[in-house]
Every structure is written in C-alpha cells, then in structure tokens.
Design a protein around this motif. Structure first.
Motif: not given
Length: 229
Positions: A119-127, A207-214
C-alpha cells in the motif's frame, strides 16, 4: 497502435539502459485474468513491471497523473496511459472501494491487474505486511496471483527523489497462486494476503517486517478491505 509502439519503445530503452534481471515471466498466463502482486520499493516499480511483461499490466494511479497541464504534464499523462495506468481519486472517502471496483472490472475483462499489497513504498528497503485488498481480489475473482519480488529499484529512484538514477535491478516472478473461499471472511483475506507476502519476500530475498510500511508506526489496524497502492 500508438500505445503499443510507445510501450515497446520505452521497454526497449529500459532494457538497454538498466539491463534488468528478469526471471519467471513465463509464469504469467498468456491469456485470461491474473493479478501480479509485488513489493514496493520505488515510484518506478509499476512502470518497470508493466514494461517487463508481454501483456499490458493495469495499475491504479493518482488521477492527477493523467490530467497534467503544460507540455511536461501532457507528455507524462500520455506515458502513463500508454502503460495502462488507470486513474482513481485516491484522496476521496471511497477511494478503497473505487480501486477495488476498477480492479474487479479489469479482471472480469480477462486482463492483468498489478498491485503493491503493502500500500505504500517501503521506508527501509524491507518487505512489509500487506493490506488485504489483494486477498479480497484473489478470493472474489478466482484470478491466479503471480507473486513478484523486486530488488534494486530503490537504487534507481530512492524514496523522496523525482529523477531516476542508473542502477541495475532484479525482478523475479513466482508460480501462480490460487485461492478459494468467501471473500467476506476477514480472517481468510488476512491469511491469503500473508501467504502472498511470504512468497514475495522469498522471491525478493529481502527481510520481512510484520507491520505496515506507512511512516506512522503507531497507526491503527487497517480497514476490513483496503487495496494496496
């Protein structure tokens, strides 16, 4: 004919200039509806995906991109129309519903719909965790989902920049994923979306992050069915 010529020309230029590493494109069905779901690193992601596939891929974009004024605005609008960007007013109260309606219409016509579930561009290069609009579409339409892992596009156009840079990137398409069940079940939409995001993460190797990228990490949980960007 003009749209096809423009798409071919830009696609050729991208291949010459950026020499992208594209694999697995044969997983995209030659005919019939399908959903390409990819992680989101750069403003240019949907452009690169559209130009890397033999079939046109329809993405949703901001309405103002296709209504530009002046020479630069008109050229930009013509380019986005050539690569099948469909305008939706994403600032309206019903933008999520409007986007889902457009997506279902595209798939009902047997075409390819592209979506970035984050829903938004990754702020840190992770998924990051995906929004459940992609799960809703997969369940509601029965269209297969083609996961796509992107890497390096954030070097081409880093977050916050407008001009692209010269850098190589990779794009890996995975095997089709099909899902069945009621699209009205929020837990099933979540499960389907998580499965798609895990495959996108595997293909990208990020790397995967289990939170939204906003940017607001304290933002409340998503609405029942919000489509990706």
């Amino acid at each position: 004919m003009l749209r096809r010529w423009a798409r071919f020309t830009v696609s050729t230029l991208v291949k010459i200039v950026y020499r992208p590493q594209v694999s697995g494109a044969h997983h995209i069905p030659a005919t019939g509806p399908c959903i390409i779901a990819a992680n989101h690193l750069s403003f240019s992601d949907h452009v690169f995906i559209s130009l890397a596939t033999r079939r046109p891929v329809v993405f949703i974009g901001k309405a103002e991109r296709l209504t530009g004024s002046g020479l630069r605005g008109r050229l930009g609008a013509a380019f986005f129309r050539a690569i099948e960007i469909v305008p939706v007013d994403r600032d309206g109260a019903h933008r999520a519903t409007a986007a889902l309606d457009v997506a279902r219409e595209v798939l009902a016509e047997g075409r390819v719909f592209g979506i970035h579930p984050e829903g938004t561009r990754s702020p840190d290069g992770r998924v990051h965790k995906g929004r459940t609009g992609v799960g809703f579409l997969a369940l509601a339409t029965g269209a297969p989902v083609i996961p796509c892992g992107l890497t390096g596009t954030d070097r081409v156009q880093p977050l916050g920049t407008t001009m692209p840079r010269f850098a190589r990137f990779a794009m890996r398409f995975g095997e089709p994923m099909t899902f069945t069940g009621p699209e009205t079940d929020p837990r099933l939409r979540r499960t389907v979306t998580d499965q798609i995001m895990r495959e996108i993460q595997r293909l990208s190797g990020l790397e995967y992050v289990d939170r939204y990228g906003n940017k607001d990490k304290s933002a409340p949980a998503e609405p029942a069915t919000r489509i990706g960007g």
